[in-house]
Design an enzyme around this catalytic site. Structure first.
Site, PDB file in Angstrom:
ATOM      1  CG  HIS A  23      46.427  33.741  35.088  1.00 32.38           C
ATOM      2  ND1 HIS A  23      47.494  33.797  35.957  1.00 32.38           N
ATOM      3  CD2 HIS A  23      45.378  34.325  35.733  1.00 32.38           C
ATOM      4  CE1 HIS A  23      47.106  34.384  37.085  1.00 32.38           C
ATOM      5  NE2 HIS A  23      45.829  34.718  36.967  1.00 32.38           N
ATOM      6  CD  GLU A  24      41.758  34.703  34.294  1.00 28.96           C
ATOM      7  OE1 GLU A  24      41.048  34.193  35.189  1.00 28.96           O
ATOM      8  OE2 GLU A  24      42.465  35.715  34.490  1.00 28.96           O
ATOM      9  CG  HIS A  50      42.160  31.668  38.581  1.00 25.57           C
ATOM     10  ND1 HIS A  50      42.831  31.576  39.780  1.00 25.57           N
ATOM     11  CD2 HIS A  50      42.660  32.776  37.957  1.00 25.57           C
ATOM     12  CE1 HIS A  50      43.688  32.576  39.890  1.00 25.57           C
ATOM     13  NE2 HIS A  50      43.612  33.313  38.789  1.00 25.57           N
TER      14      HIS A  50
END
Length: 356
Positions: free
Chosen positions: A18-19, A22
């Site tokens: 997920h990170e 980003h």
């Protein structure tokens, strides 16, 4: 206790991916990244590479990517140039960076499903008749136990789910079945009848049925890379729709609120799937990854969906939103999220105690 390692790997992998979304989106757009952290709170270990500090933090229930210039009033940020500051970028740049995290959760689920399909084939219930209901349309038409359904109304049937979906979506009064009976191809015309059934949420629905029950036999179809990728995408979409429907049913109070679970329930589920084998654990990981992606897309301030809402409004209004209003909304969103987490953990404790 190997399931504890599985729990750490699964949770850490979901957070990392997920990170990573980003992070990669920010770097591709030339936005500076100050910190990439797995976990919250105090730093346990880490290193610097370029302008970014990569770290492992104490509290493992999440992670974060700290971008240069996330506060609008900051003109400089630890040596980053004006061009590298997040809030100096147009809203659509910021929306890409924010949306990339949840999108990567869906990508991870797709990759897992794709890997499973390539290595093990696509599995499902075989479209084989295991039982006929008394006085059912299929029985009257001549269908027999053991018949393998090949097509309905010209639609190829591979798995039992294809059979059920074709019957339910059909608008015809009569359905043309082609079946394989001990190597012989036979054709039947069956007129479905509408019955009241219970769906997976316990609701009473009316659906056309022909009165056949699956044998329970499984079936595996080997697929190449491209077909496997398409099948994995379809499976990801199917699970996403199911989870979205579950969320809607929960809001409508069809699904009870005590079904909401937190980290304890996730740990217990990972333990169960780990004991069943790697394949089941991977499938569950994909399911949780989709859940995480959808959760982060909810329009709640402090979540990615809340930031997307703010940036969308900024695009529509063509000016930044009032900072006091954003701060108040963020505090309310944080309170809502913490309340939801507390409720989920409370459900976990009650569920655990009642099972003993």
């Amino acid at each position: 206790m190997s399931w504890i390692v599985d729990f750490i790997v699964v949770l850490g992998g979901l957070i990392f991916f997920h990170e990573l979304g980003h992070f990669l989106a920010a770097r591709m757009l030339g936005i500076g990244v100050k910190t990439f952290s797995l976990g919250f709170g105090p730093r346990i270990a880490g290193f610097n590479w370029g302008a970014t500090n990569y770290r492992l933090s104490l509290i493992p229930l999440g992670g974060y990517v700290s971008l240069a210039g996330e506060e609008r009033e900051m003109s400089e940020d630890n040596g980053f140039t004006e061009k590298e500051l997040f809030m100096s970028r147009p809203p659509w740049h910021r929306m890409i960076v924010v949306a990339a995290g949840p999108i990567f959760n869906f990508v991870l689920a797709w990759l897992i499903f794709w890997g499973i399909i390539i290595s093990n084939g696509q599995m499902g219930l075989a479209p084989t008749v295991g039982q006929l209901q008394p006085d059912s349309p299929a029985l009257k038409a001549g269908i027999e136990v053991g018949d393998k359904v090949l097509s309905i109304e010209g639609h190829k049937i591979i798995f039992w789910s294809d059979l059920a979906q074709t019957i339910q979506n059909s608008k015809s009064d009569t359905l043309d079945f082609v079946v394989d009976r001990d190597g012989n191809i036979k054709e039947f015309s069956i007129k479905p009848q509408v019955q009241e059934l219970k769906n997976i949420f316990g609701e009473t629905i009316r659906r056309p049925v022909v009165g056949i029950v699956a044998s329970g036999d499984s079936k595996t179809i080997e697929m190449d890379g491209l077909n496997g990728a398409v099948a994995a995408a379809e499976q990801t979409w199917t699970v996403t729709k199911l989870i979205c429907t579950s969320i809607v049913k929960m809001v409508e109070r069809v699904v009870p609120m005590d079904s909401i679970g937190g980290p304890i329930m996730i740990a217990q589920a990972i333990k169960q799937q780990s004991e069943r084998g790697l394949l089941e654990l991977l499938q569950f990981t994909a399911f949780i990854s989709i859940n995480l992606g959808l959760l982060n897309l909810l329009p709640i301030p402090v979540l990615d969906g809340g930031h997307l809402l703010f940036f969308s409004l900024e695009t529509i209004l063509r000016k930044p939103l009032n900072e006091k209003l954003q701060a108040a909304a963020t505090r309310m969103g944080l309170l809502l999220l913490l309340s939801l987490m507390a409720f989920a953990i409370f459900n976990d404790i009650v569920r655990t105690m009642s099972s003993k």
